[in-house]
Design a protein around this motif. Structure first.
Motif, PDB file in Angstrom:
ATOM      1  N   ASP A   1      -7.629  25.203  -2.526  1.00 58.51           N
ATOM      2  CA  ASP A   1      -6.173  25.020  -2.254  1.00 58.51           C
ATOM      3  C   ASP A   1      -5.573  25.165  -3.671  1.00 58.51           C
ATOM      4  N   PHE A   2      -4.025  25.460  -3.735  1.00 58.44           N
ATOM      5  CA  PHE A   2      -3.366  24.847  -4.760  1.00 58.44           C
ATOM      6  C   PHE A   2      -2.312  23.972  -4.215  1.00 58.44           C
ATOM      7  N   LYS A   3      -2.237  22.735  -4.586  1.00 55.99           N
ATOM      8  CA  LYS A   3      -1.588  21.799  -3.941  1.00 55.99           C
ATOM      9  C   LYS A   3      -0.220  21.382  -4.748  1.00 55.99           C
ATOM     10  N   ILE A   4       0.937  21.413  -4.259  1.00 57.26           N
ATOM     11  CA  ILE A   4       1.961  20.793  -5.107  1.00 57.26           C
ATOM     12  C   ILE A   4       2.529  19.625  -4.321  1.00 57.26           C
ATOM     13  N   THR A   5       2.807  18.557  -5.148  1.00 61.71           N
ATOM     14  CA  THR A   5       3.446  17.425  -4.501  1.00 61.71           C
ATOM     15  C   THR A   5       4.913  17.394  -5.206  1.00 61.71           C
ATOM     16  N   CYS A   6       5.959  17.344  -4.065  1.00 66.67           N
ATOM     17  CA  CYS A   6       7.187  17.569  -4.315  1.00 66.67           C
ATOM     18  C   CYS A   6       8.303  16.886  -3.517  1.00 66.67           C
ATOM     19  N   LYS A   7       9.519  16.925  -3.985  1.00 73.94           N
ATOM     20  CA  LYS A   7      10.590  16.490  -2.943  1.00 73.94           C
ATOM     21  C   LYS A   7      11.411  17.899  -2.946  1.00 73.94           C
ATOM     22  N   CYS A   8      12.394  17.922  -1.737  1.00 79.75           N
ATOM     23  CA  CYS A   8      13.249  19.131  -1.795  1.00 79.75           C
ATOM     24  C   CYS A   8      14.675  18.630  -1.792  1.00 79.75           C
ATOM     25  N   HIS A   9      15.445  19.623  -2.563  1.00 78.67           N
ATOM     26  CA  HIS A   9      16.842  19.324  -2.730  1.00 78.67           C
ATOM     27  C   HIS A   9      17.723  20.535  -2.160  1.00 78.67           C
ATOM     28  N   ASP A  10      17.144  21.508  -1.406  1.00 76.39           N
ATOM     29  CA  ASP A  10      17.877  22.396  -0.694  1.00 76.39           C
ATOM     30  C   ASP A  10      17.167  22.808   0.698  1.00 76.39           C
ATOM     31  N   LEU A  11      17.508  22.076   1.446  1.00 75.93           N
ATOM     32  CA  LEU A  11      16.827  22.269   2.906  1.00 75.93           C
ATOM     33  C   LEU A  11      16.774  23.575   3.478  1.00 75.93           C
ATOM     34  N   LYS A  12      17.960  24.042   3.536  1.00 75.97           N
ATOM     35  CA  LYS A  12      18.269  25.410   4.425  1.00 75.97           C
ATOM     36  C   LYS A  12      17.276  26.430   3.595  1.00 75.97           C
ATOM     37  N   SER A  13      17.546  26.734   2.220  1.00 73.99           N
ATOM     38  CA  SER A  13      16.767  27.813   1.417  1.00 73.99           C
ATOM     39  C   SER A  13      15.311  27.441   1.586  1.00 73.99           C
ATOM     40  N   PHE A  14      15.018  26.141   1.463  1.00 81.07           N
ATOM     41  CA  PHE A  14      13.450  25.867   1.468  1.00 81.07           C
ATOM     42  C   PHE A  14      12.772  26.445   2.616  1.00 81.07           C
TER      43      PHE A  14
ATOM     44  N   MET B   1       0.852  -1.079   0.113  1.00 81.54           N
ATOM     45  CA  MET B   1       0.067   0.012   0.122  1.00 81.54           C
ATOM     46  C   MET B   1       0.926   1.254   0.101  1.00 81.54           C
ATOM     47  N   GLN B   2       0.574   2.378  -0.840  1.00 84.55           N
ATOM     48  CA  GLN B   2       1.231   3.405  -0.829  1.00 84.55           C
ATOM     49  C   GLN B   2       1.061   4.467   0.326  1.00 84.55           C
ATOM     50  N   GLU B   3       2.255   4.679   0.815  1.00 86.21           N
ATOM     51  CA  GLU B   3       2.136   5.479   2.034  1.00 86.21           C
ATOM     52  C   GLU B   3       1.638   6.721   1.788  1.00 86.21           C
ATOM     53  N   LEU B   4       0.892   7.172   2.722  1.00 84.19           N
ATOM     54  CA  LEU B   4       0.124   8.531   2.558  1.00 84.19           C
ATOM     55  C   LEU B   4       1.035   9.873   2.836  1.00 84.19           C
ATOM     56  N   MET B   5       1.157  10.852   1.874  1.00 82.00           N
ATOM     57  CA  MET B   5       1.960  11.944   2.154  1.00 82.00           C
ATOM     58  C   MET B   5       1.655  13.057   2.937  1.00 82.00           C
ATOM     59  N   THR B   6       2.540  13.634   3.693  1.00 83.67           N
ATOM     60  CA  THR B   6       1.870  14.737   4.729  1.00 83.67           C
ATOM     61  C   THR B   6       1.768  15.945   4.063  1.00 83.67           C
ATOM     62  N   ASN B   7       0.624  16.497   4.200  1.00 85.06           N
ATOM     63  CA  ASN B   7       0.379  17.798   3.466  1.00 85.06           C
ATOM     64  C   ASN B   7       0.654  18.972   4.638  1.00 85.06           C
ATOM     65  N   TYR B   8       1.217  19.971   4.075  1.00 87.21           N
ATOM     66  CA  TYR B   8       1.611  21.134   4.935  1.00 87.21           C
ATOM     67  C   TYR B   8       0.857  22.240   4.255  1.00 87.21           C
ATOM     68  N   LEU B   9       0.007  22.844   5.013  1.00 89.79           N
ATOM     69  CA  LEU B   9      -0.793  24.374   4.702  1.00 89.79           C
ATOM     70  C   LEU B   9       0.128  25.367   4.909  1.00 89.79           C
ATOM     71  N   ILE B  10       0.260  26.082   3.947  1.00 87.95           N
ATOM     72  CA  ILE B  10       1.385  27.273   4.061  1.00 87.95           C
ATOM     73  C   ILE B  10       0.945  28.297   5.424  1.00 87.95           C
ATOM     74  N   THR B  11      -0.471  28.501   5.452  1.00 99.36           N
ATOM     75  CA  THR B  11      -0.646  29.544   6.519  1.00 99.36           C
ATOM     76  C   THR B  11      -0.570  28.778   7.925  1.00 99.36           C
ATOM     77  N   ASP B  12      -0.360  27.434   8.195  1.00 97.05           N
ATOM     78  CA  ASP B  12      -0.318  26.893   9.141  1.00 97.05           C
ATOM     79  C   ASP B  12       1.037  26.384   9.492  1.00 97.05           C
ATOM     80  N   PHE B  13       2.134  26.904   8.899  1.00100.22           N
ATOM     81  CA  PHE B  13       3.486  26.405   8.826  1.00100.22           C
ATOM     82  C   PHE B  13       4.238  26.812   9.986  1.00100.22           C
ATOM     83  N   ASP B  14       4.202  26.301  11.223  1.00 96.56           N
ATOM     84  CA  ASP B  14       4.798  26.605  12.458  1.00 96.56           C
ATOM     85  C   ASP B  14       5.928  25.936  12.632  1.00 96.56           C
ATOM     86  N   LYS B  15       6.484  25.735  14.099  1.00 92.82           N
ATOM     87  CA  LYS B  15       7.812  25.048  14.521  1.00 92.82           C
ATOM     88  C   LYS B  15       7.719  23.620  14.269  1.00 92.82           C
TER      89      LYS B  15
END
Length: 516
Positions: free
Chosen positions: A83-96, A1-15
């Protein structure tokens, strides 16, 4: 079974979100980012929605250098929110992470690291971004399509209502810069995956001749499977237009939108393509002999088309009926969301058409099931038969027909002359006919016609035809084709014994007069 991805809402992006996201990035997991378009479904101002699209587009495009985009789409959250949803991976952790923190504070105006001055700069950057929209290459062109769709269809009018100048003057300035907006169209945003020009509207798309339709549908339609289009026939039934092919049948209820698209093609696209001949360089001389060059525009006023010439229109329909493509002068107009006919409606069309097909079959059968015994005629009666055929012919004006004496008299190469009917767009034209009564076992050659070319030129005929009770041979057909090709004379009204028989079988009144 494919693992569900975590969704991050930009307006709720806290620590807490940051800590969890960092773990996923370090584990090279894919995740989802959601950007709310908060005005959709809530604001009474269309300009608020336009601003949302611009703002979200700016934010998402600025994230692209730090991520690998796997998918993107507009989604509905909790039944009400868009919402506009982007599915992605990150390759520049600090800048992102740094930029996500910045965006969260700018969009929510809940400041911690940044402040009001940064927010003002952020809004200025978005305004600058809007002025360059037509030259930017986008990773997420769907957001810009939403921007234009709302701005063109209601946003301009809302902007005009807030101006001190008259509405028509404001709109004329807008349309001068983007003339396609007058018709409700906008150019597709420049995309990294597709750089050919398409024109979108909320009603249909216009695809220029050299742009691939299949690729366009695959990229922009949102349809998962490849669309296969087949030629369709158009019929009118109970005041409705119906398109049908071997797979499906639909109601086509978008004729006003089609006419608008055709006017757009005629008055904007084709005029732009012929811009090289749309102006002339006029050379003027002063009293000292010096040359002054002046460009004189020959641009014509827009031509408003309200009735479509069916000869220029070809219909295509997808197998499931969801996509309709109409080809007009090599341009394609694409429509979606069609209304399909149910089984009962298909039966109704069949019951409507079947009696008409039966009558056509009877007419065809009548034309081929009986012969005419031309041997019972003579030269004079055959010319009279030809006279009656032309007298009753719908293309010719019966009040202008003249039989030039009796058979074998000196008629100057003219047995019968007649003029076509006058129409609102066409003046009458003279046609000359030769009647040759021969044995049915013989053939009519060019040598038996005489000097037909001189006759045509002498009398200024626009059409030339032959009636004969024999077969027309190749030499005469070649001569007639030459008249049409070289001097533009219509030679479509020529009748050998075969065409005469078919014609008389369909006209029982004339046939019964001569063949009892």
């Amino acid at each position: 079974m494919q693992e569900l991805m975590t969704n991050y809402l930009i307006t709720d992006f806290d620590k807490n979100c940051i800590d969890q996201l960092v773990e996923e990035i370090l584990a090279e997991k894919a995740f989802e980012l959601s950007f709310p378009l908060q005005s959709i479904g809530f604001s009474q101002s269309i300009l608020d929605i336009v601003s949302d699209y611009s703002e979200v587009s700016y934010c998402c495009e600025k994230l692209v250098p730090f991520i690998i985009v796997l998918d993107s789409k507009l989604v509905t959250r909790e039944k009400y929110y868009t919402d506009f949803k982007i599915t992605c991976k990150c390759h520049d952790l600090k800048s992102f992470i740094s930029y996500m923190t910045y965006l969260k504070e700018m969009l929510t105006q809940e400041f911690d690291v940044y402040g009001e001055i940064d927010r003002i700069s952020f809004m200025d950057e978005i305004l600058s971004y809007e002025t360059c929209i037509e030259s930017i290459e986008f990773t997420f062109p769907e957001l810009i399509n939403g921007y234009w769709a709302n701005l063109i269809n209601q946003g301009y009018l809302e902007l005009a209502s807030n101006q001190t100048q008259p509405e028509n003057l404001f709109l004329s300035r807008i349309y001068k810069k983007n003339p396609e907006h007058r018709y409700g169209y906008w150019k597709n945003p420049i995309s990294k995956s597709f750089n050919e020009t398409i024109y979108f509207s909320i009603d249909n798309w216009v695809i220029p001749p050299h742009t691939d339709l299949t690729t366009t549908l695959s990229l922009y339609s949102g349809l998962e499977n490849q669309v296969i289009l087949e030629a369709a026939d158009r019929i009118n039934y109970q005041y409705s237009t119906i398109l049908l092919n071997n797979f499906t049948a639909i109601y086509f209820r978008k004729m006003p939108e089609l006419i608008n698209g055709i006017n757009f093609i005629e008055n904007l696209i084709t005029s732009q393509e012929s811009a090289t001949i749309a102006s002339q360089i006029i050379v003027q001389y002063d009293i000292f002999g010096g040359k002054k060059r002046k460009t004189h525009s020959t641009k014509k006023k827009p031509r408003i088309i309200s009735v479509i010439d069916e000869k220029n229109l070809t219909f295509y329909l997808s197998q499931c009926g969801g996509v309709t493509s109409l080809e007009y002068k090599s341009y394609k107009l694409v429509f979606f969301q069609n209304e399909m006919l149910n089984f009962g409606e298909l039966k109704g069309i069949y019951e409507y058409l079947n009696p008409r097909f039966s009558k056509i079959q009877n007419l065809i059968a009548s034309a081929i099931t009986s012969d005419c015994n031309f041997s019972i005629l003579n030269d004079n009666s055959f010319e009279e038969l030809c006279y009656d055929i032309l007298y009753c012919h719908p293309n010719f004006d019966s009040s202008t027909i003249q039989k030039m004496g009796k058979s074998r008299s000196r008629d100057g190469g003219r047995d019968i002359v007649v003029k076509t009917r006058r129409t609102p767009t066409q003046e009458q034209e003279l046609y000359i006919f030769q009647c040759k009564f021969l044995s049915e076992n013989s053939s009519l050659s060019a040598s038996k016609i005489g000097d037909a070319a001189n006759v045509i030129i002498q009398y200024g005929a626009k059409g030339y035809g032959v009636f004969t009770t024999a077969v027309i041979d190749a030499t005469l057909y070649d001569m007639l084709d030459g008249f049409n090709r070289n001097i533009g004379v219509n030679v479509s009204h020529c009748y050998s014994k075969y065409e005469l028989t078919r014609l008389l079988n369909l006209n029982s009144a004339i046939k019964s007069k001569y063949f009892k």
